[in-house]
Design a protein around this motif. Structure first.
Motif, PDB file in Angstrom:
ATOM      1  N   TYR A  35     -83.658 -96.235  41.412  1.00 33.10           N
ATOM      2  CA  TYR A  35     -82.445 -96.014  40.620  1.00 33.10           C
ATOM      3  C   TYR A  35     -81.650 -97.310  40.527  1.00 33.10           C
ATOM      4  O   TYR A  35     -81.754 -98.187  41.376  1.00 33.10           O
ATOM      5  N   GLU A  36     -80.858 -97.406  39.453  1.00 34.54           N
ATOM      6  CA  GLU A  36     -80.065 -98.618  39.226  1.00 34.54           C
ATOM      7  C   GLU A  36     -78.787 -98.621  40.053  1.00 34.54           C
ATOM      8  O   GLU A  36     -78.354 -99.656  40.535  1.00 34.54           O
ATOM      9  N   SER A  37     -78.173 -97.443  40.175  1.00 30.38           N
ATOM     10  CA  SER A  37     -76.961 -97.322  40.987  1.00 30.38           C
ATOM     11  C   SER A  37     -76.778 -95.866  41.363  1.00 30.38           C
ATOM     12  O   SER A  37     -77.451 -94.989  40.826  1.00 30.38           O
ATOM     13  N   ARG A  38     -75.857 -95.649  42.296  1.00 31.01           N
ATOM     14  CA  ARG A  38     -75.582 -94.276  42.702  1.00 31.01           C
ATOM     15  C   ARG A  38     -74.137 -94.142  43.123  1.00 31.01           C
ATOM     16  O   ARG A  38     -73.484 -95.119  43.507  1.00 31.01           O
ATOM     17  N   GLU A  39     -73.667 -92.924  43.062  1.00 31.82           N
ATOM     18  CA  GLU A  39     -72.370 -92.536  43.596  1.00 31.82           C
ATOM     19  C   GLU A  39     -72.655 -91.409  44.578  1.00 31.82           C
ATOM     20  O   GLU A  39     -73.359 -90.463  44.226  1.00 31.82           O
ATOM     21  N   LYS A  54     -74.620 -88.783  42.286  1.00 30.27           N
ATOM     22  CA  LYS A  54     -75.197 -89.078  40.968  1.00 30.27           C
ATOM     23  C   LYS A  54     -76.011 -90.352  41.114  1.00 30.27           C
ATOM     24  O   LYS A  54     -75.520 -91.343  41.650  1.00 30.27           O
ATOM     25  N   TYR A  55     -77.249 -90.283  40.655  1.00 29.07           N
ATOM     26  CA  TYR A  55     -78.157 -91.431  40.685  1.00 29.07           C
ATOM     27  C   TYR A  55     -78.446 -91.811  39.236  1.00 29.07           C
ATOM     28  O   TYR A  55     -78.888 -90.962  38.444  1.00 29.07           O
ATOM     29  N   TYR A  56     -78.234 -93.058  38.922  1.00 32.25           N
ATOM     30  CA  TYR A  56     -78.412 -93.543  37.554  1.00 32.25           C
ATOM     31  C   TYR A  56     -79.739 -94.300  37.450  1.00 32.25           C
ATOM     32  O   TYR A  56     -79.961 -95.266  38.171  1.00 32.25           O
TER      33      TYR A  56
END
Length: 157
Positions: A35-39, A54-56
């Motif tokens: 993944y590119e980023s996560r929250e 959330k995983y982007y």
């Protein structure tokens, strides 16, 4: 000489034990690729906690994935039951702590779920002595195909 051996042995054992420790990786998330980023937001402690994440992804490997299946019409009832439960825990947490990160950042909207999306659900229920059945542990993963965002919901009581 004995003291030096003990120190060396202790250092070796400590090094080996630390080397064998691996950061816990969520294999369901990892199955989609990098993944590119996560929250990631959480509330609670050892046995009683609620997570929302959330995983982007730029491009997730969701088709033919060993975990995920495409959403079907019949899945909506179960998803709604689980999300209703999750959101009731968000409300409980909100009553105790309005500044909790999971409360402040929970922004999921069910209307985004459609038949192009993918899901994976793990859930456990408990039957109480009075016959009442309740969810006690679950992980819900909803992958929104259009945005390439994986939503993760976890609750454990």
């Amino acid at each position: 000489m004995r003291r030096i051996r003990r120190i060396v042995l202790s250092v070796l054992l400590l090094t080996m034990s630390l080397a064998s420790c691996k950061a816990l990786e969520n294999e369901v998330v990892a199955s989609l690729g990098v993944y590119e980023s996560r929250e990631f937001y959480t509330s609670g402690g050892f046995q009683d906690f609620t997570d929302y994440a959330k995983y982007y992804f730029g491009s997730a490997e969701v088709v033919n994935n060993v975990y995920f299946t495409k959403v079907r019409e019949r899945d909506f009832a179960e998803l709604n039951r689980l999300l209703d439960n999750f959101e009731s825990w968000i409300q409980i947490i909100r009553r105790d702590d309005q500044t909790s990160s999971v409360v402040v950042n929970y922004d999921f909207e069910r209307k985004i779920i459609d038949l192009e999306d993918y899901i994976y659900v793990e859930s456990e229920e408990h039957t109480w002595p009075d016959g009442h059945i309740s969810l006690v542990n679950y992980n819900v993963y909803i992958f929104d195909w259009q945005t390439q965002v994986l939503y993760y919901f976890h609750n454990n009581i």
